[in-house]
Design an enzyme around this catalytic site. Structure first.
Site, PDB file in Angstrom:
ATOM      1  N   LYS A   1       0.835  -1.216   0.000  1.00 15.17           N
ATOM      2  CA  LYS A   1       0.000   0.000   0.000  1.00 15.17           C
ATOM      3  C   LYS A   1       0.870   1.266   0.000  1.00 15.17           C
ATOM      4  CE  LYS A   1      -2.177  -1.097   3.877  1.00 15.17           C
ATOM      5  NZ  LYS A   1      -1.565  -2.402   4.261  1.00 15.17           N
TER       6      LYS A   1
ATOM      7  N   ARG B   1      -9.478   0.746   9.096  1.00 11.20           N
ATOM      8  CA  ARG B   1      -9.109  -0.634   9.416  1.00 11.20           C
ATOM      9  C   ARG B   1     -10.215  -1.339  10.195  1.00 11.20           C
ATOM     10  NH1 ARG B   1      -3.208   0.381   9.211  1.00 11.20           N
ATOM     11  NH2 ARG B   1      -2.041  -1.536   9.491  1.00 11.20           N
TER      12      ARG B   1
ATOM     13  N   ARG C   1      12.110  -6.233   5.254  1.00  9.70           N
ATOM     14  CA  ARG C   1      11.855  -4.872   4.762  1.00  9.70           C
ATOM     15  C   ARG C   1      12.642  -3.795   5.514  1.00  9.70           C
ATOM     16  NH1 ARG C   1       5.636  -2.775   4.565  1.00  9.70           N
ATOM     17  NH2 ARG C   1       5.693  -2.842   6.830  1.00  9.70           N
TER      18      ARG C   1
ATOM     19  N   ARG D   1      11.301  -1.062  10.830  1.00  7.38           N
ATOM     20  CA  ARG D   1      10.208  -0.832  11.779  1.00  7.38           C
ATOM     21  C   ARG D   1      10.272  -1.830  12.923  1.00  7.38           C
ATOM     22  NH1 ARG D   1       4.725  -0.106   8.353  1.00  7.38           N
ATOM     23  NH2 ARG D   1       3.984  -1.245  10.174  1.00  7.38           N
TER      24      ARG D   1
ATOM     25  N   ARG E   1      -0.517  -8.772  13.631  1.00 13.94           N
ATOM     26  CA  ARG E   1      -1.072  -7.784  12.687  1.00 13.94           C
ATOM     27  C   ARG E   1      -1.978  -8.474  11.675  1.00 13.94           C
ATOM     28  NH1 ARG E   1       4.508  -5.439  10.990  1.00 13.94           N
ATOM     29  NH2 ARG E   1       3.467  -4.114   9.480  1.00 13.94           N
TER      30      ARG E   1
HETATM   31  P1  AMP Z   1       0.899   0.402   9.163  1.00 15.47           P
HETATM   32  O1  AMP Z   1       2.055   1.321   8.996  1.00 15.47           O
HETATM   33  O2  AMP Z   1      -0.291   0.820   8.353  1.00 15.47           O
HETATM   34  O3  AMP Z   1       1.264  -1.046   8.955  1.00 15.47           O
HETATM   35  O4  AMP Z   1       0.442   0.534  10.690  1.00 15.47           O
HETATM   36  C1  AMP Z   1       1.327   0.200  11.752  1.00 15.47           C
HETATM   37  C2  AMP Z   1       0.543   0.035  13.046  1.00 15.47           C
HETATM   38  O5  AMP Z   1      -0.100   1.287  13.378  1.00 15.47           O
HETATM   39  C3  AMP Z   1      -0.588  -0.971  13.020  1.00 15.47           C
HETATM   40  O6  AMP Z   1      -0.124  -2.301  13.263  1.00 15.47           O
HETATM   41  C4  AMP Z   1      -1.476  -0.449  14.145  1.00 15.47           C
HETATM   42  O7  AMP Z   1      -0.919  -0.745  15.418  1.00 15.47           O
HETATM   43  C5  AMP Z   1      -1.384   1.050  13.947  1.00 15.47           C
HETATM   44  N1  AMP Z   1      -2.407   1.564  13.001  1.00 15.47           N
HETATM   45  C6  AMP Z   1      -2.179   2.118  11.768  1.00 15.47           C
HETATM   46  N2  AMP Z   1      -3.319   2.503  11.182  1.00 15.47           N
HETATM   47  C7  AMP Z   1      -4.310   2.180  12.056  1.00 15.47           C
HETATM   48  C8  AMP Z   1      -5.725   2.276  12.007  1.00 15.47           C
HETATM   49  N3  AMP Z   1      -6.364   2.801  10.952  1.00 15.47           N
HETATM   50  N4  AMP Z   1      -6.430   1.827  13.074  1.00 15.47           N
HETATM   51  C9  AMP Z   1      -5.809   1.310  14.167  1.00 15.47           C
HETATM   52  N5  AMP Z   1      -4.478   1.151  14.264  1.00 15.47           N
HETATM   53  C10 AMP Z   1      -3.727   1.578  13.222  1.00 15.47           C
END
Ligand code: AMP
Length: 213
Positions: free
Chosen positions: A13, A87, A126, A160, A171
């Site tokens: 994404k 989400r 990554r 990360r 996740r």
């Molecule tokens: P991402 O970078 O999108 O993979 O997000 C990393 C982490 O941030 C996720 O595993 C969640 O802990 C938190 N997170 C990101 N976006 C959301 C969302 N829309 N709702 C809840 N938690 C989120």
């Protein structure tokens, strides 16, 4: 034009969102990036968020909806790319309300389809350039010179904290329990378009462009 990129962690994404920012002057709204920024703020909220993220769980709807609400009030440029948001179903409903209150529309939801075995390999290798966000991989996409970004010359490579196998499994669990119902939700609304997220990056870009055009 406002779109959602929907898919499990590691689906690509962020990579596709950055391409749309460069080619279509769109604005990437990544709640993951916003939360990573919040966790470095030194506030109590930052500490809570860091804990939840490192466990691979979802931050509360209230927090992420608040973050998105603020951004929708700013510059709209060529439209928003919602990356990693919504989400959950309450987040999807909140987004619909926020967009309609500003007279905006949601034009497409692009589901990036990938299989789970590929995700583990993608995520655990990554790393990204901390300066420009270019994504690399230990096996499939190393920079030409180790430690130096091909794109911007930066030397600030980052991994990360949640890109490890344990966090990824959690996740994925969160994705299937709470996020994947959005596929049916947007399908029923007639807004879902699916692309093969395992294709070459350039082919995924073309498939997304075909949907947007
Ligand atoms: P991402 O970078 O999108 O993979 O997000 C990393 C982490 O941030 C996720 O595993 C969640 O802990 C938190 N997170 C990101 N976006 C959301 C969302 N829309 N709702 C809840 N938690 C989120």
């Amino acid at each position: 034009m406002n779109i959602i990129l929907l898919g499990p962690p590691g689906a690509g994404k962020g990579t596709q969102a950055r391409h749309l920012v460069e080619t279509r002057n769109m604005i990437q709204l990544s709640t993951g990036d916003m939360l990573r920024e919040a966790r470095t703020s030194g506030t109590e909220m930052g500490r809570v968020v860091a804990n939840v993220m490192d466990r691979g769980e979802l931050v509360t709807d209230e927090i992420v909806i608040g973050l998105i609400r603020e951004k929708l009030e700013g510059d709209k440029a060529g439209g928003f790319i919602f990356d990693g948001f919504p989400r959950t179903l309450p987040q999807a409903d909140a987004l619909a309300d926020l967009l309609s209150s500003t007279g905006e529309t949601l034009d497409a939801v692009i589901e990036m389809q990938v299989d789970d075995a590929a995700l583990v390999a993608r995520i655990t290798g990554r790393f990204t350039c901390g300066d420009c966000g270019e994504v690399y991989h230990d096996v499939t996409h190393r920079p030409t010179v180790d430690g130096v970004c091909d794109k911007c010359g930066g030397t600030n490579m980052k991994r990360r904290a949640d890109d490890n196998e344990d966090s990824l499994r959690q996740r994925l669990m969160e994705y299937y329990k709470k996020t994947s119902p959005l596929i049916g939700y947007y399908y029923a609304k007639g807004q879902l378009r699916s692309v093969d997220g395992l294709a070459e990056i350039g082919d995924v870009q073309k498939a997304i462009a075909a949907v947007l055009d």
